[in-house]
Design an enzyme around this catalytic site. Sequence first.
Site, PDB file in Angstrom:
ATOM      1  N   ARG A 170      29.494  -9.450 -22.094  1.00 13.37           N
ATOM      2  CA  ARG A 170      29.247 -10.819 -22.052  1.00 13.37           C
ATOM      3  C   ARG A 170      28.426 -11.279 -21.593  1.00 13.37           C
ATOM      4  NH1 ARG A 170      33.234 -13.885 -22.024  1.00 13.37           N
ATOM      5  NH2 ARG A 170      34.481 -12.089 -23.199  1.00 13.37           N
ATOM      6  N   TYR A 186      12.818 -27.582 -37.428  1.00 14.58           N
ATOM      7  CA  TYR A 186      12.932 -27.037 -37.683  1.00 14.58           C
ATOM      8  C   TYR A 186      14.382 -27.569 -38.166  1.00 14.58           C
ATOM      9  CZ  TYR A 186      15.138 -22.152 -38.703  1.00 14.58           C
ATOM     10  OH  TYR A 186      15.321 -21.683 -39.678  1.00 14.58           O
ATOM     11  N   ASP A 196      11.647 -27.361 -28.373  1.00 14.61           N
ATOM     12  CA  ASP A 196      11.741 -25.547 -28.945  1.00 14.61           C
ATOM     13  C   ASP A 196      10.638 -25.546 -28.584  1.00 14.61           C
ATOM     14  OD1 ASP A 196      11.346 -24.183 -31.034  1.00 14.61           O
ATOM     15  OD2 ASP A 196      12.499 -24.898 -32.050  1.00 14.61           O
ATOM     16  N   LYS A 231      10.120 -14.992 -33.626  1.00 15.87           N
ATOM     17  CA  LYS A 231       8.803 -15.110 -33.991  1.00 15.87           C
ATOM     18  C   LYS A 231       8.507 -14.693 -33.781  1.00 15.87           C
ATOM     19  CE  LYS A 231      11.704 -18.276 -37.025  1.00 15.87           C
ATOM     20  NZ  LYS A 231      12.061 -19.541 -36.907  1.00 15.87           N
TER      21      LYS A 231
HETATM   22  C1  LIG Z   1      12.705 -19.970 -36.875  1.00 16.72           C
HETATM   23  C2  LIG Z   1      13.204 -21.135 -35.950  1.00 16.72           C
HETATM   24  C3  LIG Z   1      14.544 -21.477 -35.363  1.00 16.72           C
HETATM   25  C4  LIG Z   1      16.310 -21.038 -35.156  1.00 16.72           C
HETATM   26  O1  LIG Z   1      15.554 -19.482 -34.899  1.00 16.72           O
HETATM   27  P1  LIG Z   1      16.340 -18.321 -35.451  1.00 16.72           P
HETATM   28  O2  LIG Z   1      16.266 -17.259 -35.104  1.00 16.72           O
HETATM   29  O3  LIG Z   1      16.471 -18.300 -36.861  1.00 16.72           O
HETATM   30  O4  LIG Z   1      18.166 -18.656 -35.764  1.00 16.72           O
HETATM   31  C5  LIG Z   1      14.415 -22.790 -34.333  1.00 16.72           C
HETATM   32  N1  LIG Z   1      13.583 -23.528 -33.922  1.00 16.72           N
HETATM   33  C6  LIG Z   1      11.872 -23.296 -35.370  1.00 16.72           C
HETATM   34  C7  LIG Z   1      10.959 -23.662 -34.662  1.00 16.72           C
HETATM   35  C8  LIG Z   1      12.206 -21.754 -35.805  1.00 16.72           C
HETATM   36  O5  LIG Z   1      11.154 -21.166 -36.444  1.00 16.72           O
END
Ligand SMILES: *Cc1c(COP(=O)(O)O)cnc(C)c1O
Length: 394
Positions: free
Chosen positions: A54, A106, A178, A203
């Site tokens: 961890r 998001y 982000d 992604k």
């Molecule tokens: C998918 C996404 C998230 C969240 O991510 P997860 O891996 O699904 O928890 C946050 N910000 C953006 C822009 C996203 O596309």
Amino acid sequence: MHTKNEDLNCFGTNLIHAKTGIEGHFGAVNIPIYQVSTFNQEDVSNGGRYDYSRSGNPTREALENTIAQLENGVTGFAFASGMAAVSSVLCLFKTGDEIIVSHDIYGGTYRVLTKLFSKFGIKAIFVNMTNIEEVKQAITTQTKAIYIESPSNPFLHVTDIEAVTRIAKANSLLTIVDNTFMTPYLQRPIDLGANIVIHSATKYISGHSDVIGGLVVVSDEALAGEVKFVQNAFGAILGPQDCFLLLRGLKTLKVRLDQQQKTALQFAKWLQQQDNVRNVYYPGLENHPDHELISAQASGYGAMISFEVESTECARHILQNVQLASIGVSLGAVESILTHPATMSHASIPKEVREEKGITESLLRLSVGLEEFEDLKRDFNSVFKHYKQKALIK
Ligand SMILES: *Cc1c(COP(=O)(O)O)cnc(C)c1O
């Protein structure tokens, strides 16, 4: 701890040869998966480099060092999901703090802010981040940070990251970005003055629809210490197997995005010519209102396209009949993914709020994959043609 990458290699080369800080045993060219929870402490009085996974794991550290270099930051952190990364960053704040947030972030981030962190007295103030005056006016004595997502989802509005970080610095606020849609290949927020970069690594960084993961990179040692504390204390870490997959996915990030962007531009232009299509939102199009801004702050336009079709029925018809694109949430993968924001990616936003934002039932979002443009075009063309015939019969 990782220090800034001094060598002058280009981004694509750094993807393959980033300094992981982990020596591969037997000359292994990839970082092994250290599938261990604990480490034998040979010298009890003087702890080893790792003690418990961890707190630190070699495979995870290799990924963390790699993303830190790619984002030009100081330290990277890997989390169990993008939302775990977002939530762990939000754990830096306390009761009474205010965070100014893009109104079109998001859906999951909107949900965690308004339904979970709000319970602990951390207040999100939503603004139109593309309007710098609105950002300035939202600052109070309680404000601690500005949270940007650019380009945003689903309309791909672009925020002037440097302009926001300037305001943030003048008011001693953190800027959090982000960077999921752009990746460090196309946009490096720390170079534009941001303090914290967040990724849903699920992604583009994974790129293959096979991992849920999140990454954070910070710009200085003090923040690194704070995030490290949260990562270890809160414990939402990414497991070694998934770290390995993200390291593997990263190696092809540039070649994937180069191809996906090329196809995305072709497809966006083609969509603009279809009479069932009302609006096409792609920042690579010269008529996109933020085309110039994104050209100045990023080195590409990404591969996300949103488009509005003539009616809800038309959108449904496309979702039911398209062959090549997968239908669902998520994005950034080798396969194209078609999303219906109103019922999928943005379903967690209350209906009234959603409609206020223009996310209607006739809006679709396409994450362009690695299928060839000619095939995507043929697929959508036949769906549009079929819809027109059906409409005529009615
Ligand atoms: C998918 C996404 C998230 C969240 O991510 P997860 O891996 O699904 O928890 C946050 N910000 C953006 C822009 C996203 O596309």
